[in-house]
Design a protein around this motif. Sequence first.
Motif, PDB file in Angstrom:
ATOM      1  N   ALA A   1      48.266  48.061  51.101  1.00  0.00           N
ATOM      2  CA  ALA A   1      49.316  48.578  52.080  1.00  0.00           C
ATOM      3  C   ALA A   1      50.212  49.066  51.038  1.00  0.00           C
ATOM      4  O   ALA A   1      50.268  50.501  51.182  1.00  0.00           O
ATOM      5  CB  ALA A   1      50.407  47.292  53.309  1.00  0.00           C
ATOM      6  N   GLN A   2      50.287  48.980  49.728  1.00  0.00           N
ATOM      7  CA  GLN A   2      51.433  49.672  49.152  1.00  0.00           C
ATOM      8  C   GLN A   2      50.617  50.683  48.312  1.00  0.00           C
ATOM      9  O   GLN A   2      51.012  51.160  47.104  1.00  0.00           O
ATOM     10  CB  GLN A   2      52.722  48.611  48.644  1.00  0.00           C
ATOM     11  CG  GLN A   2      53.389  47.971  49.859  1.00  0.00           C
ATOM     12  CD  GLN A   2      54.176  47.217  48.754  1.00  0.00           C
ATOM     13  OE1 GLN A   2      53.933  46.899  47.306  1.00  0.00           O
ATOM     14  NE2 GLN A   2      55.182  46.878  49.424  1.00  0.00           N
ATOM     15  N   ALA A   3      49.478  51.015  48.221  1.00  0.00           N
ATOM     16  CA  ALA A   3      48.296  51.288  47.162  1.00  0.00           C
ATOM     17  C   ALA A   3      48.900  53.065  47.055  1.00  0.00           C
ATOM     18  O   ALA A   3      48.602  53.488  46.258  1.00  0.00           O
ATOM     19  CB  ALA A   3      46.729  51.467  48.087  1.00  0.00           C
ATOM     20  N   ASP A   4      49.260  53.681  48.302  1.00  0.00           N
ATOM     21  CA  ASP A   4      49.191  54.274  47.906  1.00  0.00           C
ATOM     22  C   ASP A   4      50.567  55.238  47.817  1.00  0.00           C
ATOM     23  O   ASP A   4      51.436  56.316  47.518  1.00  0.00           O
ATOM     24  CB  ASP A   4      49.779  56.089  49.413  1.00  0.00           C
ATOM     25  CG  ASP A   4      48.350  55.852  49.897  1.00  0.00           C
ATOM     26  OD1 ASP A   4      47.524  56.127  48.887  1.00  0.00           O
ATOM     27  OD2 ASP A   4      47.791  55.641  51.074  1.00  0.00           O
ATOM     28  N   ASP A   5      51.875  54.243  47.085  1.00  0.00           N
ATOM     29  CA  ASP A   5      53.369  54.640  46.968  1.00  0.00           C
ATOM     30  C   ASP A   5      53.124  55.076  45.334  1.00  0.00           C
ATOM     31  O   ASP A   5      52.441  54.354  44.728  1.00  0.00           O
ATOM     32  CB  ASP A   5      54.573  52.826  46.309  1.00  0.00           C
ATOM     33  CG  ASP A   5      54.553  52.429  48.230  1.00  0.00           C
ATOM     34  OD1 ASP A   5      53.401  53.399  49.463  1.00  0.00           O
ATOM     35  OD2 ASP A   5      55.022  50.864  48.778  1.00  0.00           O
ATOM     36  N   PRO A   6      54.442  55.589  44.929  1.00  0.00           N
ATOM     37  CA  PRO A   6      54.474  55.598  43.555  1.00  0.00           C
ATOM     38  C   PRO A   6      54.087  54.704  42.826  1.00  0.00           C
ATOM     39  O   PRO A   6      55.316  53.549  42.503  1.00  0.00           O
ATOM     40  CB  PRO A   6      55.356  56.732  43.530  1.00  0.00           C
ATOM     41  CG  PRO A   6      56.020  56.600  44.655  1.00  0.00           C
ATOM     42  CD  PRO A   6      55.518  55.781  45.847  1.00  0.00           C
ATOM     43  N   ASP A   7      53.395  55.762  41.697  1.00  0.00           N
ATOM     44  CA  ASP A   7      53.064  54.110  40.197  1.00  0.00           C
ATOM     45  C   ASP A   7      54.229  54.579  39.117  1.00  0.00           C
ATOM     46  O   ASP A   7      54.204  54.571  38.300  1.00  0.00           O
ATOM     47  CB  ASP A   7      51.418  54.760  39.450  1.00  0.00           C
ATOM     48  CG  ASP A   7      50.074  54.014  41.058  1.00  0.00           C
ATOM     49  OD1 ASP A   7      50.743  53.419  41.601  1.00  0.00           O
ATOM     50  OD2 ASP A   7      49.057  54.580  40.273  1.00  0.00           O
TER      51      ASP A   7
END
Length: 412
Positions: A381-387
């Motif tokens: 669900a958080q795959a698109d959060d900033p790395d």
Amino acid sequence: MAAAAGDVCGSAAGAQPGAAAEARFISSAKGKGLFATRSIRKGETVFVERPVVASQFLWNALYNYRACDHCLRALETAEENAQRLLGKSSLVLPHPEQCSIRKDLHQQCPRCQVTYCSAECRQAALEQYHQVLCLGPSRDDPTHPLNKLQEAWRNMHYPPETSSIMLMARMVATVKQAKDKDWWIKAFSQFCSKTANEEEEIAHKLLGDKFKGQLELLRLLFTEALYDEHLSRWFTPEGFRSLFALVGTNGQGIGTSSLSQWVHACDALDLPVLQREELDAFIDQLYKDIEKESGEFLNCEGSGLYVLQSCCNHSCIPNAETSFPDNNFLLHLTALEDIEAGEEICISYLDCCQRERSRHSRNKILRENYLFACSCPKCLAQADDPDATSDEEEEGEGETDDAELEDEMTDV
């Protein structure tokens, strides 16, 4: 992480009859997983498991965290435990009758004087591995091969401890003493194995930048102390690295505390309101004072290999958790929510603070320590959060508020 069950003193490991979970193969990439065989309700104990082998951490023992040499049960009374952690010998705990420690049952090995919580544990250790590892009158001889091995380990692996060379020593001793050596070799071989590159990463993580030289020194000392022709592969450079990785990957931390047991017993007392408030205030202040004196080193600590628990995969939103409420090495797996038949049972390899960090930070910890990236529902669900790791997370790393500290101290 790790697994096995049964009573405290049995010599064989395995799940208890009627266990609500079983291990199943998932894929070559993921290996095994643990799955519910029936519906499990929130708060239910999924299973209670005994380790195949366990050992107290060496620095923990050296600093007088007194535990049974077999089952790791804390041996101090709750009051003695609090006095040592607080550095205050005059401390008196109320309700001493709530302490569960039975010193009248404690026994020592007549040859080397290591202490056990009971005659049953002394006999179980003797039958499984202690005949090989008993130092006898050489217990304090620094030139004895086993003492040289332990000293070398302490000089390489400082607190906070995550493993012990003596867990590996007990594996070897168990096979050396066994009548059916192949059975035990097979039992140890069922734990998760790694490729040569992964094994090297695990060794590097445990021993630091000089791991190659340190690992070879440990192997030579390990061979001097314990060599056995039935296990000759474990003493080769490749086999020793594999054994090292097995323990590093599958070892489950164990924590016991007589003080924690006393606190839980006091929490269950039916007291008048004023007495309850006074007791709670006393315990709260005791925790704060101990934290100032002893920091995070509160429990008797060690690690063990558990057959069933080692099959539990990680999730950042786990549906089960492990604990040691019996004040010994018996691992309880408890459901954190309702689990349906056929559903995978997952625990978290991260503590509660780490689980609240960003997906990037969580996976950084998992890659460094367990060599995988998480794909649980929370991470997906958080795959698109900033790395990136936020400044707030970096600043907050290692910080623990009073409420979290109290939970850590009592939840063994």
